[in-house]
Scaffold this motif. Structure first.
Motif, PDB file in Angstrom:
ATOM      1  N   ASN A 303       0.814  -1.220   0.000  1.00  0.00           N
ATOM      2  CA  ASN A 303       0.000   0.000   0.000  1.00  0.00           C
ATOM      3  C   ASN A 303       0.850   1.274   0.000  1.00  0.00           C
ATOM      4  O   ASN A 303       0.580   2.205  -0.767  1.00  0.00           O
ATOM      5  N   MET A 304       1.883   1.318   0.851  1.00  0.00           N
ATOM      6  CA  MET A 304       2.668   2.550   0.986  1.00  0.00           C
ATOM      7  C   MET A 304       3.737   2.697  -0.092  1.00  0.00           C
ATOM      8  O   MET A 304       4.042   3.805  -0.531  1.00  0.00           O
ATOM      9  N   LEU A 305       4.308   1.571  -0.501  1.00  0.00           N
ATOM     10  CA  LEU A 305       5.436   1.620  -1.440  1.00  0.00           C
ATOM     11  C   LEU A 305       5.068   1.161  -2.842  1.00  0.00           C
ATOM     12  O   LEU A 305       5.881   1.231  -3.750  1.00  0.00           O
ATOM     13  N   ASN A 306       3.848   0.655  -2.984  1.00  0.00           N
ATOM     14  CA  ASN A 306       3.437   0.006  -4.238  1.00  0.00           C
ATOM     15  C   ASN A 306       4.374  -1.161  -4.566  1.00  0.00           C
ATOM     16  O   ASN A 306       4.727  -1.389  -5.727  1.00  0.00           O
ATOM     17  N   PHE A 307       4.782  -1.878  -3.522  1.00  0.00           N
ATOM     18  CA  PHE A 307       5.672  -3.017  -3.680  1.00  0.00           C
ATOM     19  C   PHE A 307       4.899  -4.209  -4.232  1.00  0.00           C
ATOM     20  O   PHE A 307       3.903  -4.636  -3.667  1.00  0.00           O
TER      21      PHE A 307
END
Length: 334
Positions: A303-307
């Motif tokens: 969610n935060m890094l689009n990992f």
């Protein structure tokens, strides 16, 4: 942050993770420096084009010199084994980490990224555990000192001038991985490797390049003060993983042992090796690492890094097999 032309310093640059990170960072146009424990260990990183210092992360003078003119530090150095002296683990995994962070902060480094471990959750944790924990030392020096290092580091966090990022990788495999490729295969060759409790439970495998993608994403996003679980995000049983590994090397699928029986056998073996003044090659604590029950959540990194892990288990094993075909793994353990 645009990583191109940034200067990255990697402690433990000659290790499995450090060396591959250096290679991929140079390919991105970064300037790479590193710290290795010996001139012999530094050679591969130097061949890639990295500038390498020789020294120890616990030495303040070495750490201070290493961090001069650096934009980003990736701290990978540490003791990675199943058991041992808590004092020694603490000296390197906690003391060495804090020493590097303090040197980086005084040298004006912008981001200090610490490679911790998902083993901060211990061996008995809830399914889908997130970065919020709970954390469990389990009376194990590796688990305990990884927790202590994180706690000490976060006290030095001082954004925007000095940002701490903590990465908790799962079980990192790939070309050169000692715990998840080389050692299991050597044990299988000697018929010393067994699946614990029929290989039930989940290995939180993480292909090396997926880990490095996650690290670079966190740095690019300048995720100061954040902690991220990073794995391949696949629900793979221990049986499936080690069966694939055995088949890849044309070895029979390992037999199975109950957890308590496996621990007892390894304890007896350890005592026998000590009696003959040999360093134990397998410890009873290894069984705990090979029988963890559940998957860690990587939702925060997604969610935060689009990992998104780009390399799945099949492709990761294929690449590892290619490496095995041209490598004498016996030499890696000498």
């Amino acid at each position: 942050m645009n990583l191109c032309e940034q200067t990255l310093f990697i402690s433990g640059i000659s290790g499995f993770i450090g060396l591959r990170t250096a290679e991929l960072a140079i390919a991105r146009g970064m300037k790479v420096r590193g710290l290795a424990r010996s001139a012999e260990k530094a050679k591969q990183a130097q061949k890639l084009g990295a500038e390498v210092m020789i020294g120890n992360v616990t030495d303040p003078t070495t750490a201070y010199k290493a961090c001069q003119g650096v934009d980003i530090v990736l701290h990978t150095a540490g003791i990675v084994q199943e058991s041992g002296s808590l004092k020694h683990f603490r000296e390197v995994n906690v003391g060495g980490t804090v020493n590097m962070a303090k040197a980086a902060k005084s040298a004006g480094v912008k981001i200090f990224t610490h490679l911790s471990s998902a083993m901060v959750y211990g061996f008995n944790y809830p399914d889908g555990i997130t970065e919020d924990g709970p954390l469990r030392g389990e009376n194990n020096p590796f688990c305990q000192t990884k927790i202590e290092a994180e706690e000490a580091l976060l006290q030095l966090h001082a954004p925007p001038g000095f940002g701490i990022i903590i990465i908790r990788p799962g079980d990192v495999y790939g070309s050169g991985s000692i715990p998840w490729i080389v050692r299991p295969l050597l044990m299988m060759q000697q018929k010393l490797f067994a699946l614990i409790n029929d290989g039930r439970g989940v290995i939180n495998h993480l292909y090396i390049d997926n880990l490095i993608d996650g690290i670079f994403l966190a740095i690019e996003k300048e995720a100061h003060g954040e902690i991220f679980n990073i794995t391949d995000g696949q629900q793979t049983s221990w049986r499936e993983y080690f069966t694939r590994l055995a088949e890849m090397a044309n070895l029979p699928v390992p037999y199975s042992l109950p957890k308590d029986e496996a621990k007892l056998l390894l304890r007896v073996r350890e005592q026998g090796q000590k009696l003959f003044r040999k360093k134990p090659d397998l410890l009873p604590e290894t069984v705990d690492f090979l029988s963890r029950p559940y998957a860690y959540s990587i939702a925060k990194a997604q969610n935060m890094l689009n990992f998104q892990p780009k390399i799945d288990l099949e492709e990761g094993m294929r690449r590892t097999q290619e490496w095995l075909q041209i490598t004498d793994i016996q030499k890696l353990m000498s």
